[in-house]
Design an enzyme around this catalytic site. Sequence first.
Site, PDB file in Angstrom:
ATOM      1  N   SER A   8      58.222  -8.932 -22.585  1.00 25.98           N
ATOM      2  CA  SER A   8      59.231  -8.446 -21.648  1.00 25.98           C
ATOM      3  C   SER A   8      60.636  -8.931 -21.988  1.00 25.98           C
ATOM      4  O   SER A   8      61.616  -8.203 -21.775  1.00 25.98           O
ATOM      5  CB  SER A   8      58.861  -8.878 -20.222  1.00 25.98           C
ATOM      6  OG  SER A   8      58.698 -10.288 -20.143  1.00 25.98           O
ATOM      7  N   GLY A  66      51.224 -15.582 -27.460  1.00 23.26           N
ATOM      8  CA  GLY A  66      50.036 -14.743 -27.401  1.00 23.26           C
ATOM      9  C   GLY A  66      49.693 -14.253 -26.017  1.00 23.26           C
ATOM     10  O   GLY A  66      48.681 -13.578 -25.832  1.00 23.26           O
ATOM     11  N   GLY A  77      51.059 -11.935 -24.539  1.00 24.44           N
ATOM     12  CA  GLY A  77      51.092 -10.477 -24.613  1.00 24.44           C
ATOM     13  C   GLY A  77      50.061  -9.895 -25.556  1.00 24.44           C
ATOM     14  O   GLY A  77      49.994  -8.671 -25.729  1.00 24.44           O
ATOM     15  N   GLU A  85      52.420 -11.494 -34.687  1.00 24.90           N
ATOM     16  CA  GLU A  85      53.626 -12.304 -34.484  1.00 24.90           C
ATOM     17  C   GLU A  85      53.678 -13.471 -35.464  1.00 24.90           C
ATOM     18  O   GLU A  85      54.733 -13.780 -36.018  1.00 24.90           O
ATOM     19  CB  GLU A  85      53.676 -12.816 -33.044  1.00 24.90           C
ATOM     20  CG  GLU A  85      54.014 -11.737 -32.024  1.00 24.90           C
ATOM     21  CD  GLU A  85      53.922 -12.219 -30.596  1.00 24.90           C
ATOM     22  OE1 GLU A  85      54.563 -11.598 -29.726  1.00 24.90           O
ATOM     23  OE2 GLU A  85      53.204 -13.199 -30.332  1.00 24.90           O
ATOM     24  N   LYS A 138      59.893 -21.813 -19.385  1.00 23.41           N
ATOM     25  CA  LYS A 138      59.045 -21.963 -20.575  1.00 23.41           C
ATOM     26  C   LYS A 138      59.249 -23.294 -21.301  1.00 23.41           C
ATOM     27  O   LYS A 138      58.479 -23.633 -22.199  1.00 23.41           O
ATOM     28  CB  LYS A 138      59.318 -20.805 -21.548  1.00 23.41           C
ATOM     29  CG  LYS A 138      59.175 -19.423 -20.933  1.00 23.41           C
ATOM     30  CD  LYS A 138      57.780 -19.163 -20.409  1.00 23.41           C
ATOM     31  CE  LYS A 138      57.678 -17.844 -19.669  1.00 23.41           C
ATOM     32  NZ  LYS A 138      57.942 -16.677 -20.503  1.00 23.41           N
TER      33      LYS A 138
END
Length: 227
Positions: free
Chosen positions: A31, A99, A101, A107, A125
């Site tokens: 996002s 991870g 998502g 990635e 975060k």
Amino acid sequence: MDRKSYEKQLVGERAADYIRDGMIVGLGTGSTIAFTIKKLGERLKRETLNITCVSTSNQTSELAKSLGIPMKELNEVSHIDLTIDGVDEFDPQLNGIKGGGGALLFEKIVAKASKSNIWVADGSKEVDILGAFPLPVEVLPFGSQHTARAIREKGLDPKLRMDGENPYRTDSRNFILDCHIGKITEPERLSQWLNALPGVIENGLFINIVGKVLIPEGDNDVKVIGK
């Protein structure tokens, strides 16, 4: 827009400023990165930017292509100058968990192929020690219950990620085990142990990969952590 969404937009859009003419750019998934991609699309409309981008997921590819961003497969480029991606959790050493998502494998491949990596994140975060966010581990569907058992015997409490009534599938059609650990005191050692386990494809610990993390500071500013 709530505060967290605003912070994601703030850092996501700021990260797009690091993209320069002539670059080959890796685009992450999630996002926050969606704001980076949309901002890059806006820049391409008003600036002369000769860039090529590489995606880490089908989701990112679809968004980037819809905005007219030039895309290539990773095997079609010789290198990546910069990759911008999100992160689910990062510590003072700029190690992180990714991870959430579901794109951790692609990635990590793209990040390792990059000369430079930047993470963007909202303020929640940043942590002192990794592990509060469940660690994603991508595993082969074949024998996945046995792989999960081996991880469980290590005390990592793996849970099969679900998509409704069925197991969640990554873009590579693998499963994800979300490991509820609490605190990861030796991330590099844990990463090595997981990746040596038969059935494990990759894990979501990203160690010694990123150079900068962008997080919100105050109401309208962005703090750069790292070099």
